[in-house]
Write a protein that holds these residues in place. Sequence first.
Motif, mmCIF file in Angstrom:
data_model
loop_
_atom_site.group_PDB
_atom_site.id
_atom_site.type_symbol
_atom_site.label_atom_id
_atom_site.label_comp_id
_atom_site.label_asym_id
_atom_site.label_seq_id
_atom_site.Cartn_x
_atom_site.Cartn_y
_atom_site.Cartn_z
ATOM 1 N N ASP A 100 38.656 43.648 54.212
ATOM 2 C CA ASP A 100 39.895 42.980 53.806
ATOM 3 C C ASP A 100 40.679 42.538 55.030
ATOM 4 O O ASP A 100 40.574 43.126 56.109
ATOM 5 C CB ASP A 100 40.758 43.916 52.961
ATOM 6 C CG ASP A 100 40.187 44.128 51.569
ATOM 7 O OD1 ASP A 100 39.483 43.226 51.081
ATOM 8 O OD2 ASP A 100 40.446 45.188 50.974
ATOM 9 N N THR A 147 47.284 41.823 50.489
ATOM 10 C CA THR A 147 45.895 42.231 50.724
ATOM 11 C C THR A 147 45.102 42.223 49.421
ATOM 12 O O THR A 147 43.966 41.736 49.364
ATOM 13 C CB THR A 147 45.841 43.631 51.354
ATOM 14 O OG1 THR A 147 46.499 43.604 52.626
ATOM 15 C CG2 THR A 147 44.403 44.091 51.555
ATOM 16 N N ASP A 148 45.681 42.767 48.350
ATOM 17 C CA ASP A 148 45.016 42.766 47.048
ATOM 18 C C ASP A 148 44.712 41.345 46.584
ATOM 19 O O ASP A 148 43.615 41.047 46.100
ATOM 20 C CB ASP A 148 45.908 43.444 46.004
ATOM 21 C CG ASP A 148 45.724 44.950 45.962
ATOM 22 O OD1 ASP A 148 44.752 45.448 46.569
ATOM 23 O OD2 ASP A 148 46.547 45.631 45.333
ATOM 24 N N HIS A 151 41.928 39.468 48.526
ATOM 25 C CA HIS A 151 40.591 39.930 48.163
ATOM 26 C C HIS A 151 40.031 39.076 47.028
ATOM 27 O O HIS A 151 38.866 38.650 47.056
ATOM 28 C CB HIS A 151 40.636 41.406 47.750
ATOM 29 C CG HIS A 151 39.304 42.008 47.458
ATOM 30 N ND1 HIS A 151 38.543 42.638 48.414
ATOM 31 C CD2 HIS A 151 38.583 42.064 46.309
ATOM 32 C CE1 HIS A 151 37.412 43.068 47.874
ATOM 33 N NE2 HIS A 151 37.414 42.735 46.591
ATOM 34 N N TRP A 167 39.119 40.819 39.350
ATOM 35 C CA TRP A 167 39.783 41.590 40.391
ATOM 36 C C TRP A 167 41.296 41.478 40.272
ATOM 37 O O TRP A 167 42.009 42.473 40.367
ATOM 38 C CB TRP A 167 39.323 41.130 41.774
ATOM 39 C CG TRP A 167 40.138 41.776 42.858
ATOM 40 C CD1 TRP A 167 41.153 41.216 43.578
ATOM 41 C CD2 TRP A 167 40.063 43.137 43.282
ATOM 42 N NE1 TRP A 167 41.700 42.126 44.435
ATOM 43 C CE2 TRP A 167 41.056 43.325 44.278
ATOM 44 C CE3 TRP A 167 39.241 44.202 42.931
ATOM 45 C CZ2 TRP A 167 41.238 44.542 44.906
ATOM 46 C CZ3 TRP A 167 39.445 45.423 43.567
ATOM 47 C CH2 TRP A 167 40.429 45.579 44.536
ATOM 48 N N TRP A 168 41.810 40.268 40.080
ATOM 49 C CA TRP A 168 43.263 40.107 39.967
ATOM 50 C C TRP A 168 43.803 40.838 38.750
ATOM 51 O O TRP A 168 44.878 41.442 38.800
ATOM 52 C CB TRP A 168 43.619 38.621 39.893
ATOM 53 C CG TRP A 168 43.476 37.916 41.204
ATOM 54 C CD1 TRP A 168 43.696 38.424 42.458
ATOM 55 C CD2 TRP A 168 43.076 36.551 41.405
ATOM 56 N NE1 TRP A 168 43.458 37.474 43.419
ATOM 57 C CE2 TRP A 168 43.081 36.321 42.814
ATOM 58 C CE3 TRP A 168 42.716 35.515 40.548
ATOM 59 C CZ2 TRP A 168 42.747 35.082 43.359
ATOM 60 C CZ3 TRP A 168 42.371 34.277 41.092
ATOM 61 C CH2 TRP A 168 42.388 34.078 42.486
ATOM 62 N N SER A 171 43.459 44.748 39.534
ATOM 63 C CA SER A 171 44.413 45.206 40.551
ATOM 64 C C SER A 171 45.858 45.029 40.088
ATOM 65 O O SER A 171 46.737 45.784 40.519
ATOM 66 C CB SER A 171 44.175 44.485 41.885
ATOM 67 O OG SER A 171 44.267 43.086 41.739
ATOM 68 N N TYR A 172 46.111 44.059 39.206
ATOM 69 C CA TYR A 172 47.455 43.929 38.626
ATOM 70 C C TYR A 172 47.778 45.164 37.794
ATOM 71 O O TYR A 172 48.863 45.752 37.923
ATOM 72 C CB TYR A 172 47.540 42.684 37.749
ATOM 73 C CG TYR A 172 48.750 42.661 36.844
ATOM 74 C CD1 TYR A 172 50.028 42.414 37.345
ATOM 75 C CD2 TYR A 172 48.623 42.928 35.476
ATOM 76 C CE1 TYR A 172 51.150 42.418 36.522
ATOM 77 C CE2 TYR A 172 49.734 42.928 34.646
ATOM 78 C CZ TYR A 172 50.985 42.680 35.167
ATOM 79 O OH TYR A 172 52.094 42.683 34.343
ATOM 80 N N ASN A 175 47.600 48.379 40.385
ATOM 81 C CA ASN A 175 48.347 48.494 41.637
ATOM 82 C C ASN A 175 49.480 47.495 41.765
ATOM 83 O O ASN A 175 50.653 47.862 41.687
ATOM 84 C CB ASN A 175 47.386 48.352 42.821
ATOM 85 C CG ASN A 175 48.061 48.600 44.149
ATOM 86 O OD1 ASN A 175 49.035 49.337 44.236
ATOM 87 N ND2 ASN A 175 47.562 47.969 45.200
ATOM 88 N N TRP A 176 49.145 46.212 41.999
ATOM 89 C CA TRP A 176 50.204 45.307 42.424
ATOM 90 C C TRP A 176 51.188 44.947 41.321
ATOM 91 O O TRP A 176 52.305 44.489 41.614
ATOM 92 C CB TRP A 176 49.634 44.067 43.102
ATOM 93 C CG TRP A 176 48.804 43.111 42.307
ATOM 94 C CD1 TRP A 176 47.441 43.061 42.253
ATOM 95 C CD2 TRP A 176 49.270 42.004 41.509
ATOM 96 N NE1 TRP A 176 47.029 42.012 41.470
ATOM 97 C CE2 TRP A 176 48.130 41.353 41.006
ATOM 98 C CE3 TRP A 176 50.530 41.520 41.173
ATOM 99 C CZ2 TRP A 176 48.217 40.232 40.171
ATOM 100 C CZ3 TRP A 176 50.626 40.409 40.351
ATOM 101 C CH2 TRP A 176 49.482 39.778 39.854
#
Length: 236
Positions: A100, A147-148, A151, A167-168, A171-172, A175-176
């Motif tokens: 990353d 960073t997320d 990626h 991935w989006w 990760s949503y 995490n983000w």
Amino acid sequence: MSDTTTNTTNTTNTTITTGTKAAGTAGHRPEEPDDFAVQIADSVNSFVLSVHEIAKGDEPGSAISLLLLEVSQLLLAGGRLGAIDDVLPEDRYEPDTGPDADEDDLRQRLADLLAPIDVYHEVFDPYGPADKPVPCRISDDLSGVVTDLEHGLVHYRAGRVSEALWWWQFSYLANWGSTTTAVLRALHSLVAHVRLDSPIGAPADGADTDDDGLTDEQLGQQAGELMAAELGVQGL
């Protein structure tokens, strides 16, 4: 490599469809993004570029207002990702994207730009066991979100559209989404304190994790002066 198997994506309002172009490199067919994928990718890319631009510090007087706007817009894209069913990537395992991007420089520039209002308090899970708020840093949070998002951009630019959306979305949710929600609350609080002429209180014990030589009273005063100067109102 992570297992990316999920349910098929098909919702009433939004359906993820990813057709394919002519065969590209061996073992990989670049996917043709549909309108939804293009819109999400545009929102993600716009946020990444905007945060890097704001962090340059060329317009420090508008940094907080611009970050409030950018975070709000990103959360709209995240909400759209969270509202659809699970995205199913073409491959069972996530292709290797390499290391990353190192966003430590971005984090430091944001920390310098946002001092002394970088530190805020947040409760991680409002539905979890009662817990004390913990100190967080806007600079740490935003650099981690970037960073997320980057990626996923690597997958998208390589023609792996469904992998990028997976991935989006993942990760949503993991995490983000919660991170940007917390940052939005902090930025909104700063603006509201000034607009409503409500003094910004000094941080509680332990909030300022760096030994900067300032007392709590001085730190709170600096935060008020910074926000007042940015928004063009009388000091708090």
